[in-house]
Design a protein around this motif. Sequence first.
Motif, PDB file in Angstrom:
ATOM      1  N   ILE A  94       0.862  -1.183   0.000  1.00  0.00           N
ATOM      2  CA  ILE A  94       0.000   0.000   0.000  1.00  0.00           C
ATOM      3  C   ILE A  94       0.897   1.232   0.000  1.00  0.00           C
ATOM      4  O   ILE A  94       1.831   1.331   0.796  1.00  0.00           O
ATOM      5  CB  ILE A  94      -0.915   0.017   1.252  1.00  0.00           C
ATOM      6  CG1 ILE A  94      -1.877  -1.170   1.236  1.00  0.00           C
ATOM      7  CG2 ILE A  94      -1.643   1.356   1.374  1.00  0.00           C
ATOM      8  CD1 ILE A  94      -3.079  -1.018   0.343  1.00  0.00           C
ATOM      9  N   ARG A  95       0.585   2.166  -0.890  1.00  0.00           N
ATOM     10  CA  ARG A  95       1.495   3.299  -1.020  1.00  0.00           C
ATOM     11  C   ARG A  95       1.436   4.267   0.160  1.00  0.00           C
ATOM     12  O   ARG A  95       2.399   4.974   0.425  1.00  0.00           O
ATOM     13  CB  ARG A  95       1.229   4.022  -2.344  1.00  0.00           C
ATOM     14  CG  ARG A  95       1.666   3.142  -3.535  1.00  0.00           C
ATOM     15  CD  ARG A  95       2.222   3.953  -4.650  1.00  0.00           C
ATOM     16  NE  ARG A  95       3.262   4.856  -4.181  1.00  0.00           N
ATOM     17  CZ  ARG A  95       3.633   5.972  -4.786  1.00  0.00           C
ATOM     18  NH1 ARG A  95       3.026   6.335  -5.893  1.00  0.00           N
ATOM     19  NH2 ARG A  95       4.582   6.730  -4.301  1.00  0.00           N
ATOM     20  N   THR A  99       0.368   9.264   4.366  1.00  0.00           N
ATOM     21  CA  THR A  99       0.001   8.652   5.652  1.00  0.00           C
ATOM     22  C   THR A  99       1.070   7.660   6.131  1.00  0.00           C
ATOM     23  O   THR A  99       0.762   6.510   6.433  1.00  0.00           O
ATOM     24  CB  THR A  99      -1.359   7.928   5.558  1.00  0.00           C
ATOM     25  OG1 THR A  99      -1.325   7.039   4.417  1.00  0.00           O
ATOM     26  CG2 THR A  99      -2.503   8.891   5.401  1.00  0.00           C
ATOM     27  N   PRO A 100       2.336   8.089   6.186  1.00  0.00           N
ATOM     28  CA  PRO A 100       3.378   7.147   6.608  1.00  0.00           C
ATOM     29  C   PRO A 100       3.126   6.599   8.016  1.00  0.00           C
ATOM     30  O   PRO A 100       3.623   5.526   8.347  1.00  0.00           O
ATOM     31  CB  PRO A 100       4.665   7.977   6.551  1.00  0.00           C
ATOM     32  CG  PRO A 100       4.231   9.400   6.656  1.00  0.00           C
ATOM     33  CD  PRO A 100       2.878   9.444   5.964  1.00  0.00           C
ATOM     34  N   ILE A 125      -6.758   3.784  -0.240  1.00  0.00           N
ATOM     35  CA  ILE A 125      -6.092   3.153  -1.374  1.00  0.00           C
ATOM     36  C   ILE A 125      -6.233   4.074  -2.584  1.00  0.00           C
ATOM     37  O   ILE A 125      -7.347   4.388  -3.006  1.00  0.00           O
ATOM     38  CB  ILE A 125      -6.671   1.758  -1.633  1.00  0.00           C
ATOM     39  CG1 ILE A 125      -6.228   0.841  -0.480  1.00  0.00           C
ATOM     40  CG2 ILE A 125      -6.184   1.178  -2.949  1.00  0.00           C
ATOM     41  CD1 ILE A 125      -7.315   0.167   0.207  1.00  0.00           C
ATOM     42  N   GLU A 126      -5.101   4.539  -3.082  1.00  0.00           N
ATOM     43  CA  GLU A 126      -5.117   5.501  -4.185  1.00  0.00           C
ATOM     44  C   GLU A 126      -4.496   4.885  -5.432  1.00  0.00           C
ATOM     45  O   GLU A 126      -3.296   4.675  -5.489  1.00  0.00           O
ATOM     46  CB  GLU A 126      -4.327   6.764  -3.807  1.00  0.00           C
ATOM     47  CG  GLU A 126      -5.013   7.618  -2.765  1.00  0.00           C
ATOM     48  CD  GLU A 126      -4.296   8.950  -2.531  1.00  0.00           C
ATOM     49  OE1 GLU A 126      -3.588   9.443  -3.426  1.00  0.00           O
ATOM     50  OE2 GLU A 126      -4.453   9.479  -1.410  1.00  0.00           O
ATOM     51  N   HIS A 484       9.171   0.216   0.928  1.00  0.00           N
ATOM     52  CA  HIS A 484       7.908   0.687   1.505  1.00  0.00           C
ATOM     53  C   HIS A 484       7.472   1.997   0.831  1.00  0.00           C
ATOM     54  O   HIS A 484       8.312   2.784   0.397  1.00  0.00           O
ATOM     55  CB  HIS A 484       8.094   0.953   3.003  1.00  0.00           C
ATOM     56  CG  HIS A 484       8.153  -0.278   3.848  1.00  0.00           C
ATOM     57  ND1 HIS A 484       7.395  -0.437   4.977  1.00  0.00           N
ATOM     58  CD2 HIS A 484       8.866  -1.419   3.732  1.00  0.00           C
ATOM     59  CE1 HIS A 484       7.653  -1.616   5.524  1.00  0.00           C
ATOM     60  NE2 HIS A 484       8.551  -2.238   4.790  1.00  0.00           N
ATOM     61  N   GLY A 485       6.148   2.226   0.790  1.00  0.00           N
ATOM     62  CA  GLY A 485       5.609   3.518   0.353  1.00  0.00           C
ATOM     63  C   GLY A 485       5.655   3.766  -1.147  1.00  0.00           C
ATOM     64  O   GLY A 485       5.210   4.812  -1.622  1.00  0.00           O
ATOM     65  N   TYR A 486       6.175   2.818  -1.882  1.00  0.00           N
ATOM     66  CA  TYR A 486       6.361   3.006  -3.317  1.00  0.00           C
ATOM     67  C   TYR A 486       6.160   1.692  -4.049  1.00  0.00           C
ATOM     68  O   TYR A 486       6.184   0.623  -3.446  1.00  0.00           O
ATOM     69  CB  TYR A 486       7.799   3.502  -3.620  1.00  0.00           C
ATOM     70  CG  TYR A 486       7.991   4.936  -3.213  1.00  0.00           C
ATOM     71  CD1 TYR A 486       7.705   5.956  -4.105  1.00  0.00           C
ATOM     72  CD2 TYR A 486       8.413   5.265  -1.923  1.00  0.00           C
ATOM     73  CE1 TYR A 486       7.837   7.288  -3.715  1.00  0.00           C
ATOM     74  CE2 TYR A 486       8.543   6.584  -1.531  1.00  0.00           C
ATOM     75  CZ  TYR A 486       8.259   7.600  -2.434  1.00  0.00           C
ATOM     76  OH  TYR A 486       8.375   8.892  -2.046  1.00  0.00           O
ATOM     77  N   HIS A 487       5.970   1.801  -5.371  1.00  0.00           N
ATOM     78  CA  HIS A 487       6.316   0.697  -6.236  1.00  0.00           C
ATOM     79  C   HIS A 487       7.267   1.266  -7.276  1.00  0.00           C
ATOM     80  O   HIS A 487       7.383   2.483  -7.414  1.00  0.00           O
ATOM     81  CB  HIS A 487       5.102  -0.009  -6.849  1.00  0.00           C
ATOM     82  CG  HIS A 487       4.017   0.872  -7.306  1.00  0.00           C
ATOM     83  ND1 HIS A 487       2.691   0.537  -7.267  1.00  0.00           N
ATOM     84  CD2 HIS A 487       4.063   2.129  -7.817  1.00  0.00           C
ATOM     85  CE1 HIS A 487       1.973   1.537  -7.736  1.00  0.00           C
ATOM     86  NE2 HIS A 487       2.763   2.501  -8.063  1.00  0.00           N
ATOM     87  N   PHE A 488       7.987   0.414  -7.934  1.00  0.00           N
ATOM     88  CA  PHE A 488       9.069   0.896  -8.795  1.00  0.00           C
ATOM     89  C   PHE A 488       9.091   0.084 -10.075  1.00  0.00           C
ATOM     90  O   PHE A 488       8.546  -1.016 -10.145  1.00  0.00           O
ATOM     91  CB  PHE A 488      10.418   0.773  -8.063  1.00  0.00           C
ATOM     92  CG  PHE A 488      10.623  -0.570  -7.389  1.00  0.00           C
ATOM     93  CD1 PHE A 488      10.905  -1.707  -8.128  1.00  0.00           C
ATOM     94  CD2 PHE A 488      10.510  -0.703  -6.002  1.00  0.00           C
ATOM     95  CE1 PHE A 488      11.076  -2.946  -7.517  1.00  0.00           C
ATOM     96  CE2 PHE A 488      10.677  -1.936  -5.378  1.00  0.00           C
ATOM     97  CZ  PHE A 488      10.962  -3.060  -6.149  1.00  0.00           C
ATOM     98  N   TYR A 489       9.713   0.681 -11.085  1.00  0.00           N
ATOM     99  CA  TYR A 489       9.926  -0.051 -12.336  1.00  0.00           C
ATOM    100  C   TYR A 489      11.197  -0.873 -12.242  1.00  0.00           C
ATOM    101  O   TYR A 489      12.194  -0.398 -11.689  1.00  0.00           O
ATOM    102  CB  TYR A 489      10.057   0.923 -13.501  1.00  0.00           C
ATOM    103  CG  TYR A 489       8.760   1.609 -13.817  1.00  0.00           C
ATOM    104  CD1 TYR A 489       7.742   0.921 -14.472  1.00  0.00           C
ATOM    105  CD2 TYR A 489       8.541   2.928 -13.448  1.00  0.00           C
ATOM    106  CE1 TYR A 489       6.541   1.542 -14.747  1.00  0.00           C
ATOM    107  CE2 TYR A 489       7.339   3.555 -13.723  1.00  0.00           C
ATOM    108  CZ  TYR A 489       6.337   2.854 -14.371  1.00  0.00           C
ATOM    109  OH  TYR A 489       5.151   3.454 -14.633  1.00  0.00           O
ATOM    110  N   VAL A 490      11.151  -2.065 -12.802  1.00  0.00           N
ATOM    111  CA  VAL A 490      12.354  -2.896 -12.873  1.00  0.00           C
ATOM    112  C   VAL A 490      12.914  -2.743 -14.286  1.00  0.00           C
ATOM    113  O   VAL A 490      12.368  -3.273 -15.249  1.00  0.00           O
ATOM    114  CB  VAL A 490      12.032  -4.368 -12.571  1.00  0.00           C
ATOM    115  CG1 VAL A 490      13.310  -5.193 -12.584  1.00  0.00           C
ATOM    116  CG2 VAL A 490      11.307  -4.489 -11.233  1.00  0.00           C
TER     117      VAL A 490
END
Length: 578
Positions: A94-95, A99-100, A125-126, A484-490
């Motif tokens: 969850i990003r 709201t850390p 959830i955004e 945490h707090g992110y998703h990323f490109y591989v």
Amino acid sequence: MEHSNPSPMQCNISISILILLAVFSAFSSATAETHHHQFVVQATPVKRLCRTHSIITVNGQFPGPTLLVRDGDTLVVKVINSAPYNVTLHWHGIRQMRTPWADGPEYVTQCPIQPGASYTYRFTIENQDGTLWWHAHSKWLRATVYGALIILPKLGVPYPFPEPKQDIPVLLGEWWNRDIISILRQARFTGAAPNVSDAYTINGQPGDLYKCSSQGTTKFHVKSGETVLLRIINAALNQELFFTVANHMLTVVGNDAAYNKQFTTRVVMLGPGQTTNVLLAANQPSGHYYMTASPYHSAQNAPFDNTTATAILEYESASCTSKNVSVSKPLMPIIPAYNDTATVTAYTSQIRNLGSKQGKTVPTRMDENLFFTVGLGLVNCFPGPRCQGPNNTRFAASMNNVSFLLPRRTSLLQAYYQNIPGIYTTDFPPVPPVTFDYTGNVSRALWQPRFGTKLYKLKFGSNVQIVLQDTAIVSTEDHPIHLHGYHFYVMAQGFGNFNPRRDTAGFNLVDPPLRNTINVPVGGWAVIRFVADNPGVWMMHCHIDSHLAWGLAMAFLVENGEGELQSIEPPPPDLPPC
Ligand code: C2O
């Protein structure tokens, strides 16, 4: 109370999730909803592998309750700690935009919830949908404190594939015959590697290849001809796992709550923390088929649990005709060898992002070019009971030679927000302090890390690239690195040492996978990119908890931006004190 499996003789089978779905859509008139839940963390006696011992659960359930929401919804989960240990919960993937305080890793974004206390996690959830999960993020409690977090697309938004007939969470776990906290304590004392697990589990059950386990074996019922969605979650504490289903091809459609371009495979591999959505067409002769979870183990000379968990895929007609007939043994799939890295590489290289609202565009102009080594280490110490690692050492692990220590007095986020000095420094090195042949024969002089609580500061909105480079210190090993707090490109993955001149040309700028946990290949590297658009303190760590306990972690401090929605929200009033 445990999850009860539908009886094998039951012919009109309804999977609880389907009922949940029906109830859910019945009263979801507005577009976004707020879901209130109460999670009581408690000790619960559970019988597995012929013996009963007390494990920590949520609401007495193992695995814990499934949370089912839609993109745009708000979750309010009141956690009441009735267990004898400190606890926190983390909503993995969850990003947590702004709201850390609800992210959960103990001493990173909050102090733990002490026995008898409670804390309410509140977050929205955004722009995310797919399969995520929740788990304890305190000591090793996540061994048994975990559950699925399923996010459906917004109302009226279809999946990028035909609606499956059933939605089935498949949680892979790891089981110890002993209290997990005592296993951690023992490893912390001796400095040696922790005891390996006694079994793997599928939805909490080891399956009938283990003693005393056939009664409880998890069964999934399908009708001939239908297609079902398996939401596979690797919730194991310390082990990467292969997943297979006898005679059935799996069509991979999503990873870590991002859709991918469909491809079919016999085998899926997930590192701890990762999720994979697959479609399974029940197109085989009516019968019983084993599903398996078995280890992918890439480290050399390290003990591991070399057993296989099973569940049974049962065609409905097969269960109906078999009423008085002894059920024939399920078919067993071909399981990859535990060290079959070739299969892992072939599988991983097929994952390509489908592109979506999450997709946006891949960042190209980088503001931060970071290079982090990830790997193990050994600390020399005085021979004795506390020095039982290889050759009188204690195991450690590090990123860029910093072995991460959690603070004790307060959390990193509180220290940042309230300007409390002396809790952390912001000098985490952007590149390794010494350049060496990372995956070659590493000099012993480089095996011992330094300890520290070092953060790396990121400007709001900066474009970040990180090369994650495995090392051969102690052993090369595939590390599932979670941000945490992110998703990323591989952008790319490979073996050996990352070589910018050679390897940058191979970056996937078109359809790189979007994930929150990436397996850095054994003796290799992975390159990830993200935009630092979520302020807060965000941990990045190996999701193998034995490595995490040894310090294979760091944290980013992402500063607030100037804009209206670019600052972290104030802490909730019930944030636990330390
Ligand atoms: Cu799923 Cu920091 O963890």
